[in-house]
Design an enzyme around this catalytic site. Structure first.
Site, PDB file in Angstrom:
ATOM      1  N   GLY A  12       0.826  -1.216   0.000  1.00  0.00           N
ATOM      2  CA  GLY A  12       0.000   0.000   0.000  1.00  0.00           C
ATOM      3  C   GLY A  12       0.857   1.263   0.000  1.00  0.00           C
ATOM      4  N   LYS A 181       1.722 -16.275 -10.988  1.00  0.00           N
ATOM      5  CA  LYS A 181       2.182 -15.707  -9.714  1.00  0.00           C
ATOM      6  C   LYS A 181       1.808 -16.635  -8.556  1.00  0.00           C
ATOM      7  CE  LYS A 181       4.190 -12.666  -7.124  1.00  0.00           C
ATOM      8  NZ  LYS A 181       3.517 -11.719  -6.305  1.00  0.00           N
ATOM      9  N   SER A 248       6.781 -12.104   1.757  1.00  0.00           N
ATOM     10  CA  SER A 248       5.769 -11.548   2.674  1.00  0.00           C
ATOM     11  C   SER A 248       5.353 -12.609   3.706  1.00  0.00           C
ATOM     12  CB  SER A 248       4.566 -11.032   1.890  1.00  0.00           C
ATOM     13  OG  SER A 248       4.040 -12.020   1.042  1.00  0.00           O
TER      14      SER A 248
HETATM   15  N1  LIG Z   1       5.410  -7.473   0.445  1.00  0.00           N
HETATM   16  C1  LIG Z   1       5.684  -7.904  -0.773  1.00  0.00           C
HETATM   17  O1  LIG Z   1       6.858  -7.914  -1.202  1.00  0.00           O
HETATM   18  C2  LIG Z   1       4.590  -8.377  -1.672  1.00  0.00           C
HETATM   19  C3  LIG Z   1       3.286  -8.559  -1.222  1.00  0.00           C
HETATM   20  N2  LIG Z   1       2.305  -8.973  -2.091  1.00  0.00           N
HETATM   21  C4  LIG Z   1       0.899  -9.173  -1.677  1.00  0.00           C
HETATM   22  O2  LIG Z   1       0.276  -7.889  -1.480  1.00  0.00           O
HETATM   23  C5  LIG Z   1      -0.742  -7.966  -0.455  1.00  0.00           C
HETATM   24  C6  LIG Z   1      -0.411  -6.941   0.653  1.00  0.00           C
HETATM   25  O3  LIG Z   1       0.852  -7.332   1.200  1.00  0.00           O
HETATM   26  P1  LIG Z   1       1.701  -6.466   2.219  1.00  0.00           P
HETATM   27  O4  LIG Z   1       1.572  -5.027   1.902  1.00  0.00           O
HETATM   28  O5  LIG Z   1       3.043  -7.062   2.253  1.00  0.00           O
HETATM   29  O6  LIG Z   1       0.928  -6.764   3.586  1.00  0.00           O
HETATM   30  P2  LIG Z   1       0.948  -5.925   4.937  1.00  0.00           P
HETATM   31  O7  LIG Z   1       0.452  -6.835   5.998  1.00  0.00           O
HETATM   32  O8  LIG Z   1       2.281  -5.267   5.083  1.00  0.00           O
HETATM   33  O9  LIG Z   1      -0.121  -4.790   4.670  1.00  0.00           O
HETATM   34  C7  LIG Z   1      -1.494  -4.957   4.718  1.00  0.00           C
HETATM   35  C8  LIG Z   1      -2.044  -3.694   5.350  1.00  0.00           C
HETATM   36  O10 LIG Z   1      -3.463  -3.693   5.284  1.00  0.00           O
HETATM   37  C9  LIG Z   1      -3.928  -3.051   6.457  1.00  0.00           C
HETATM   38  N3  LIG Z   1      -5.354  -3.329   6.648  1.00  0.00           N
HETATM   39  C10 LIG Z   1      -5.974  -4.495   6.955  1.00  0.00           C
HETATM   40  N4  LIG Z   1      -7.311  -4.313   7.027  1.00  0.00           N
HETATM   41  C11 LIG Z   1      -7.532  -2.997   6.767  1.00  0.00           C
HETATM   42  C12 LIG Z   1      -8.706  -2.180   6.715  1.00  0.00           C
HETATM   43  N5  LIG Z   1      -9.913  -2.692   6.956  1.00  0.00           N
HETATM   44  N6  LIG Z   1      -8.564  -0.866   6.429  1.00  0.00           N
HETATM   45  C13 LIG Z   1      -7.342  -0.322   6.208  1.00  0.00           C
HETATM   46  N7  LIG Z   1      -6.198  -1.042   6.253  1.00  0.00           N
HETATM   47  C14 LIG Z   1      -6.293  -2.367   6.523  1.00  0.00           C
HETATM   48  C15 LIG Z   1      -3.017  -3.593   7.544  1.00  0.00           C
HETATM   49  O11 LIG Z   1      -3.074  -2.782   8.691  1.00  0.00           O
HETATM   50  P3  LIG Z   1      -2.403  -3.236  10.112  1.00  0.00           P
HETATM   51  O12 LIG Z   1      -0.972  -3.573   9.856  1.00  0.00           O
HETATM   52  O13 LIG Z   1      -2.594  -2.015  10.930  1.00  0.00           O
HETATM   53  O14 LIG Z   1      -3.171  -4.451  10.532  1.00  0.00           O
HETATM   54  C16 LIG Z   1      -1.668  -3.545   6.833  1.00  0.00           C
HETATM   55  O15 LIG Z   1      -1.050  -2.293   7.021  1.00  0.00           O
HETATM   56  C17 LIG Z   1      -0.697  -9.414   0.050  1.00  0.00           C
HETATM   57  O16 LIG Z   1      -1.667 -10.174  -0.605  1.00  0.00           O
HETATM   58  C18 LIG Z   1       0.715  -9.884  -0.335  1.00  0.00           C
HETATM   59  O17 LIG Z   1       0.778 -11.288  -0.496  1.00  0.00           O
HETATM   60  C19 LIG Z   1       2.595  -9.179  -3.421  1.00  0.00           C
HETATM   61  C20 LIG Z   1       3.854  -9.015  -3.896  1.00  0.00           C
HETATM   62  C21 LIG Z   1       4.960  -8.599  -3.075  1.00  0.00           C
HETATM   63  C1  LIG Z   2       7.381 -11.494  -5.347  1.00  0.00           C
HETATM   64  C2  LIG Z   2       7.496 -12.077  -3.932  1.00  0.00           C
HETATM   65  C3  LIG Z   2       7.921 -13.527  -3.995  1.00  0.00           C
HETATM   66  C4  LIG Z   2       8.566 -11.235  -3.326  1.00  0.00           C
HETATM   67  O1  LIG Z   2       9.078 -11.732  -2.149  1.00  0.00           O
HETATM   68  C5  LIG Z   2       6.149 -12.013  -3.258  1.00  0.00           C
HETATM   69  O2  LIG Z   2       5.157 -12.019  -3.926  1.00  0.00           O
HETATM   70  C6  LIG Z   2       5.966 -12.065  -1.778  1.00  0.00           C
HETATM   71  O3  LIG Z   2       6.899 -11.863  -1.014  1.00  0.00           O
HETATM   72  O4  LIG Z   2       4.819 -12.318  -1.377  1.00  0.00           O
END
Ligand SMILES: NC(=O)C1=CN([C@@H]2O[C@H](COP(=O)(O)OP(=O)(O)OC[C@H]3O[C@@H](n4cnc5c(N)ncnc54)[C@H](OP(=O)(O)O)[C@@H]3O)[C@@H](O)[C@H]2O)C=CC1
Ligand SMILES: CC(C)(CO)C(=O)C(=O)O
Length: 295
Positions: A12, A181, A248
């Site tokens: 985000g 993916k 993640s």
């Molecule tokens: N990190 C990475 O490298 C990658 C991640 N992804 C995918 O992207 C998605 C997000 O991952 P990621 O950002 O790492 O996850 P995070 O857990 O870091 O972030 C998710 C966020 O959503 C917030 N949240 C949950 N519910 C609500 C709500 N109702 N309103 C507002 N905010 C909310 C959480 O808040 P709080 O923490 O306060 O609970 C948290 O900050 C996942 O599906 C992940 O698998 C895909 C590719 C790469």
């Molecule tokens: C692309 C990758 C594998 C990066 O770590 C991912 O999607 C995750 O961490 O959830």
């Protein structure tokens, strides 16, 4: 265009910074008031392989303002709760973009009445505190229509991002990009969570690579994509590009947070059951990682 990004985690923060451009309003919707206040004070810092500093507006929870584009960046297990309340953020022509890993969230977003796209993010991102995201691996955000989206809607989303921060690729069909993916995440995320290794270890060490290949063979059999050499090369390429990243799932495992097991392994195991294809390795990984939070 006014844009809301829901969820201020690693993804985000990165996407809110990516969509913030002159003349384009971005509101980052957080769950916690402290995080919203910090973001309002400091802005978003993008560090690592991409560097940017962006000021965005913040909002705690769903408010009354309506948006032209809503990017949902919460974990897959939180998508249902966003779909349940998120309609109040949308008008008739709002475009939604969901960027979760796995394919478990598709049944939830099918209920949305608006225009919906899905995306897969191939960047390696790491959240360093409430306002900073480190880019540890470069890739693309691949987006495709899911329902009611025209080619032009997809182009509008693609053009909205700051190309200095985010590279977007558009596709006509969501299924192939999500399946690819899904396979990469099924291969990388559970094994990195169990071993505590960064993604790159699985292409550097032969034993790890063999373990990953055996998971791959089972996962592709379930999707009916056996002998797909290009798909194996894709998984290896994701490991390579995000070699320095902690997946993640590894980060969540270390922090004692709920894992996206059902969206990734659970989805494949369930599909295997339906097709009467055994998935012993996927089941083992699921059981090893399940700390009681998932059925
Ligand atoms: N990190 C990475 O490298 C990658 C991640 N992804 C995918 O992207 C998605 C997000 O991952 P990621 O950002 O790492 O996850 P995070 O857990 O870091 O972030 C998710 C966020 O959503 C917030 N949240 C949950 N519910 C609500 C709500 N109702 N309103 C507002 N905010 C909310 C959480 O808040 P709080 O923490 O306060 O609970 C948290 O900050 C996942 O599906 C992940 O698998 C895909 C590719 C790469
Ligand atoms: C692309 C990758 C594998 C990066 O770590 C991912 O999607 C995750 O961490 O959830």
């Amino acid at each position: 265009m006014n844009i809301a990004v829901i969820g201020a985690g690693a993804v985000g923060l990165f996407l809110a910074a990516s969509f913030k451009r002159p003349g384009q309003d971005v509101v980052l919707v957080t769950k916690r008031a402290e995080q919203a206040a910090l973001l309002a004070d400091r802005g978003i810092g993008v560090t690592g392989k991409i560097k940017a500093e962006k000021n965005v507006q913040t909002q705690v929870g769903i408010g009354t303002k309506r948006f032209d584009l809503i990017v949902c960046a919460v974990k897959s297990y939180d998508v249902a709760s966003i779909v349940a309340i998120g309609q109040s953020l949308a008008h008739d022509e709002t475009r939604w973009l969901f960027v979760q890993n796995g394919m478990g969230h598709l049944k939830e977003i099918a209920d949305l009445t608006g225009k919906v796209a899905v995306g897969v993010l191939e960047y390696g991102l790491f959240k360093e505190g409430d306002t900073v995201v480190e880019v540890r691996g470069l890739g693309s955000l691949k987006i495709a229509p899911f329902k009611r989206m025209t080619e032009q809607d997809i182009t509008v989303i693609g053009d909205a991002a700051d190309g200095q921060v985010l590279h977007i690729q558009t596709f006509p069909d969501h299924n192939p990009i999500l399946e690819e993916k899904l396979i990469a995440n099924a291969c990388i995320n559970p094994l990195t969570a169990i071993t505590g290794e960064r993604n790159g270890a699985f292409i550097k060490q032969q034993g790890y690579m063999a373990a990953m290949k055996s998971v791959f063979d089972e996962a592709v059999a379930v999707l009916g994509r056996n002998n797909d050499e290009a798909l194996w090369h894709y998984v290896v390429a994701v490991c390579k590009k995000t070699a320095n990243n902690e997946s993640s799932m590894l980060v969540d495992y270390q922090q004692g947070r709920k894992l996206e097991l059902d969206a990734i392994l659970g989805y494949l195991i369930h599909l295997g059951e339906k097709k009467q294809i055994d998935t012993p390795r996927l089941l083992l990984l699921y059981q090893l990682l399940n700390r009681g939070e998932t059925k």
